[in-house]
Design an enzyme around this catalytic site. Structure first.
Site, PDB file in Angstrom:
ATOM      1  N   ARG A   1      -3.951 -10.647  -6.445  1.00 27.06           N
ATOM      2  CA  ARG A   1      -5.105 -10.436  -7.316  1.00 27.06           C
ATOM      3  C   ARG A   1      -4.974 -10.953  -8.729  1.00 27.06           C
ATOM      4  O   ARG A   1      -5.969 -11.034  -9.441  1.00 27.06           O
ATOM      5  CB  ARG A   1      -5.474  -8.952  -7.323  1.00 27.06           C
ATOM      6  CG  ARG A   1      -6.201  -8.558  -6.038  1.00 27.06           C
ATOM      7  CD  ARG A   1      -6.356  -7.070  -5.918  1.00 27.06           C
ATOM      8  NE  ARG A   1      -5.023  -6.476  -5.789  1.00 27.06           N
ATOM      9  CZ  ARG A   1      -4.805  -5.186  -5.546  1.00 27.06           C
ATOM     10  NH1 ARG A   1      -5.821  -4.371  -5.439  1.00 27.06           N
ATOM     11  NH2 ARG A   1      -3.578  -4.738  -5.434  1.00 27.06           N
TER      12      ARG A   1
ATOM     13  N   TYR B   1       4.626   5.440   5.751  1.00 33.44           N
ATOM     14  CA  TYR B   1       3.171   5.208   5.839  1.00 33.44           C
ATOM     15  C   TYR B   1       2.629   5.695   7.178  1.00 33.44           C
ATOM     16  O   TYR B   1       1.530   6.248   7.252  1.00 33.44           O
ATOM     17  CB  TYR B   1       2.854   3.725   5.639  1.00 33.44           C
ATOM     18  CG  TYR B   1       3.029   3.279   4.203  1.00 33.44           C
ATOM     19  CD1 TYR B   1       1.997   3.420   3.274  1.00 33.44           C
ATOM     20  CD2 TYR B   1       4.236   2.743   3.762  1.00 33.44           C
ATOM     21  CE1 TYR B   1       2.163   3.034   1.955  1.00 33.44           C
ATOM     22  CE2 TYR B   1       4.413   2.354   2.442  1.00 33.44           C
ATOM     23  CZ  TYR B   1       3.375   2.507   1.542  1.00 33.44           C
ATOM     24  OH  TYR B   1       3.549   2.141   0.230  1.00 33.44           O
TER      25      TYR B   1
HETATM   26  O1  CP3 Z   1       5.001 -10.729  -1.949  1.00 33.36           O
HETATM   27  C1  CP3 Z   1       3.949 -11.158  -1.419  1.00 33.36           C
HETATM   28  O2  CP3 Z   1       2.958 -11.542  -2.062  1.00 33.36           O
HETATM   29  C2  CP3 Z   1       3.908 -11.287   0.080  1.00 33.36           C
HETATM   30  C3  CP3 Z   1       2.938 -10.511   0.777  1.00 33.36           C
HETATM   31  C4  CP3 Z   1       3.128  -9.018   0.769  1.00 33.36           C
HETATM   32  C5  CP3 Z   1       2.062  -8.095   0.628  1.00 33.36           C
HETATM   33  N1  CP3 Z   1       2.558  -6.843   0.813  1.00 33.36           N
HETATM   34  C6  CP3 Z   1       0.669  -8.475   0.347  1.00 33.36           C
HETATM   35  C7  CP3 Z   1      -0.266  -7.434  -0.087  1.00 33.36           C
HETATM   36  C8  CP3 Z   1       4.287  -8.279   0.968  1.00 33.36           C
HETATM   37  C9  CP3 Z   1       5.719  -8.774   1.116  1.00 33.36           C
HETATM   38  C10 CP3 Z   1       3.912  -6.910   1.013  1.00 33.36           C
HETATM   39  C11 CP3 Z   1       4.874  -5.836   1.264  1.00 33.36           C
HETATM   40  C12 CP3 Z   1       4.431  -4.447   1.190  1.00 33.36           C
HETATM   41  N2  CP3 Z   1       3.230  -3.913   1.582  1.00 33.36           N
HETATM   42  C13 CP3 Z   1       5.267  -3.389   0.770  1.00 33.36           C
HETATM   43  C14 CP3 Z   1       6.699  -3.539   0.328  1.00 33.36           C
HETATM   44  C15 CP3 Z   1       6.794  -4.088  -1.037  1.00 33.36           C
HETATM   45  C16 CP3 Z   1       6.250  -3.225  -2.145  1.00 33.36           C
HETATM   46  O3  CP3 Z   1       5.224  -3.614  -2.712  1.00 33.36           O
HETATM   47  O4  CP3 Z   1       6.833  -2.154  -2.391  1.00 33.36           O
HETATM   48  C17 CP3 Z   1       4.508  -2.208   0.865  1.00 33.36           C
HETATM   49  C18 CP3 Z   1       4.984  -0.831   0.480  1.00 33.36           C
HETATM   50  C19 CP3 Z   1       3.232  -2.556   1.389  1.00 33.36           C
HETATM   51  C20 CP3 Z   1       2.098  -1.652   1.726  1.00 33.36           C
HETATM   52  C21 CP3 Z   1       0.906  -2.034   0.926  1.00 33.36           C
HETATM   53  N3  CP3 Z   1       0.061  -3.092   1.195  1.00 33.36           N
HETATM   54  C22 CP3 Z   1       0.431  -1.405  -0.242  1.00 33.36           C
HETATM   55  C23 CP3 Z   1       1.069  -0.203  -0.901  1.00 33.36           C
HETATM   56  C24 CP3 Z   1      -0.722  -2.107  -0.649  1.00 33.36           C
HETATM   57  C25 CP3 Z   1      -1.642  -1.785  -1.773  1.00 33.36           C
HETATM   58  C26 CP3 Z   1      -1.031  -2.369  -3.002  1.00 33.36           C
HETATM   59  C27 CP3 Z   1      -2.064  -2.816  -3.991  1.00 33.36           C
HETATM   60  O5  CP3 Z   1      -1.631  -3.542  -4.898  1.00 33.36           O
HETATM   61  O6  CP3 Z   1      -3.235  -2.475  -3.854  1.00 33.36           O
HETATM   62  C28 CP3 Z   1      -0.910  -3.171   0.241  1.00 33.36           C
HETATM   63  C29 CP3 Z   1      -1.967  -4.199   0.152  1.00 33.36           C
HETATM   64  C30 CP3 Z   1      -1.473  -5.556  -0.204  1.00 33.36           C
HETATM   65  N4  CP3 Z   1      -0.436  -6.177   0.429  1.00 33.36           N
HETATM   66  C31 CP3 Z   1      -2.003  -6.432  -1.169  1.00 33.36           C
HETATM   67  C32 CP3 Z   1      -1.272  -7.625  -1.095  1.00 33.36           C
HETATM   68  C33 CP3 Z   1      -1.469  -8.899  -1.887  1.00 33.36           C
HETATM   69  C34 CP3 Z   1      -3.203  -6.159  -2.059  1.00 33.36           C
HETATM   70  C35 CP3 Z   1      -4.355  -6.741  -1.282  1.00 33.36           C
HETATM   71  C36 CP3 Z   1      -5.633  -6.848  -2.016  1.00 33.36           C
HETATM   72  O7  CP3 Z   1      -6.228  -5.798  -2.309  1.00 33.36           O
HETATM   73  O8  CP3 Z   1      -6.055  -7.981  -2.222  1.00 33.36           O
END
Ligand code: CP3
Length: 330
Positions: free
Chosen positions: A28, A144
């Site tokens: 984002r 989760y």
């Molecule tokens: O690093 C990268 O950009 C690679 C892609 C990636 C995403 N999530 C994309 C994503 C990776 C490696 C993850 C890992 C992930 N996902 C973790 C472990 C790393 C960390 O952040 O602690 C966890 C706990 C998740 C679970 C998850 N997915 C959460 C907690 C969220 C919400 C976070 C937020 O910022 O809103 C997501 C959604 C998510 N995964 C987004 C992205 C780019 C946000 C998506 C959006 O709303 O556009």
């Protein structure tokens, strides 16, 4: 054969200029990402739309000239492929339905992700950019699955005391190994294992539910290089060294001391990290000072420059560019 700086670092080679990529480099904070996400109509749709997922993966690689390209997906696709409902609510993050009693891996639902990796491999052919795949560690994924969304941890820790814990972790370990191997077959050159909530476990629980499952997954992927990220558990480095045969990568959260981590790692383990994402939000001269400090500390050691956690969504892309430029100016 082009020599890739990230692969060299993971093989234990020190370099004067560390290679760089950033967690959440796609996402984002980039207007070009927000546009494609809106077109795709939601996060999970975007993950499953291989063309668009490849496009958003490459956006930061092109814009900033990163040395690494991290697959655009999420760690929670495993519960989803195991049959648990998954959706992303804007502003609230991931939500999961009730934990099914009978979990069975349907790898076919993950096919779009493998297709994304194939598209990325051909786009990055003949470049020095390393394609990283990733998985979630069983503990973080289980928090989760058990709590249905952002974990508060008490319910997850209580779950570990039940007779259901062992079978769930066995299912997650096996599914994660199959999934990671399929990523490698589709073109991932490195697998990073995210255990964002490892720091919530201590002592024997940390070993049993976080480190041992990660070690089993990583060992099954040999000879593919693996980066372990038990976030905020730098004290785990000696245990990983004792229990892993070859060289490996270890990612540091922003609270870790680079100096202490290097002492625990020895000279050949590749460290990754660990600028705070907050450094990119404050005064620019403080960012420069912190980056210079890290560069001085890691010079000549096997190191991959990164943040200690993901790029914050309010980050100005100019600050990411300044970071990359400073690292490259050495
Ligand atoms: O690093 C990268 O950009 C690679 C892609 C990636 C995403 N999530 C994309 C994503 C990776 C490696 C993850 C890992 C992930 N996902 C973790 C472990 C790393 C960390 O952040 O602690 C966890 C706990 C998740 C679970 C998850 N997915 C959460 C907690 C969220 C919400 C976070 C937020 O910022 O809103 C997501 C959604 C998510 N995964 C987004 C992205 C780019 C946000 C998506 C959006 O709303 O556009």
């Amino acid at each position: 054969m082009i020599e890739k700086p990230i692969l060299r670092a993971l093989a234990g080679q020190g370099q004067d200029t560390p290679p760089i990529w950033l967690m959440r480099q796609a996402g984002r904070h980039l207007s070009e990402y927000r546009k494609v996400r809106a077109e795709a109509g939601g996060f999970l749709n975007l993950v499953c739309d291989s063309q668009r997922a490849a496009e958003v993966t490459l956006q930061p690689v092109r814009r900033y000239g990163m040395d690494g390209s991290i697959l655009f997906s999420d760690i929670l696709v495993i519960p989803w492929a195991l049959g648990q409902d998954l959706w992303f609510e804007t502003g609230e993050g991931p939500k999961l339905g009730p934990l099914p009693t009978d979990l069975k891996l349907d790898m076919d639902v993950l096919n779009p992700i493998f297709e994304t990796l194939r598209l990325l491999s051909s786009a990055l052919e003949e470049t020095s950019v390393t394609q990283l795949g990733f998985v979630g560690a069983p503990w973080t994924v289980a928090t989760y699955m058990v709590e249905g969304g952002k974990p508060k941890f008490q319910a997850s820790k209580d779950f570990l005391e039940t007779s259901e814990a062992e079978p769930l972790f066995r299912t997650l370990i096996n599914a994660t190994i199959s999934y990671a191997k399929a990523q490698v077959a589709a073109g991932a050159e490195v697998i990073k294992i995210f255990d964002s909530w490892a720091g919530r476990l201590k002592g024997d629980d940390l070993k049993r539910w976080s480190l041992d499952p990660m070690i089993e997954i990583g060992a099954a992927l040999a000879p593919t290089p693996v980066i372990y990220f038990p976030r905020n558990c730098e004290q785990a480095l000696p245990y990983l060294r004792e229990n892993l045969a070859g060289p490996f990568g270890f990612a540091l959260g922003e609270t870790a001391s680079l100096e202490k981590a290097r002492a625990l790692a020895g000279p050949d383990i590749c460290l990754q990290g660990n600028l705070s994402p907050v450094a990119l939000l404050g005064p620019v001269n403080e960012q420069e000072t912190q980056v210079a400090q890290i560069l001085d500390q890691v010079r000549g050691t096997p190191h991959i420059f990164n943040l200690g956690h993901g790029v914050d969504k309010t980050t100005d892309p100019a600050r990411v560019q300044a970071l990359v430029d400073q690292v490259r100016a050495r």
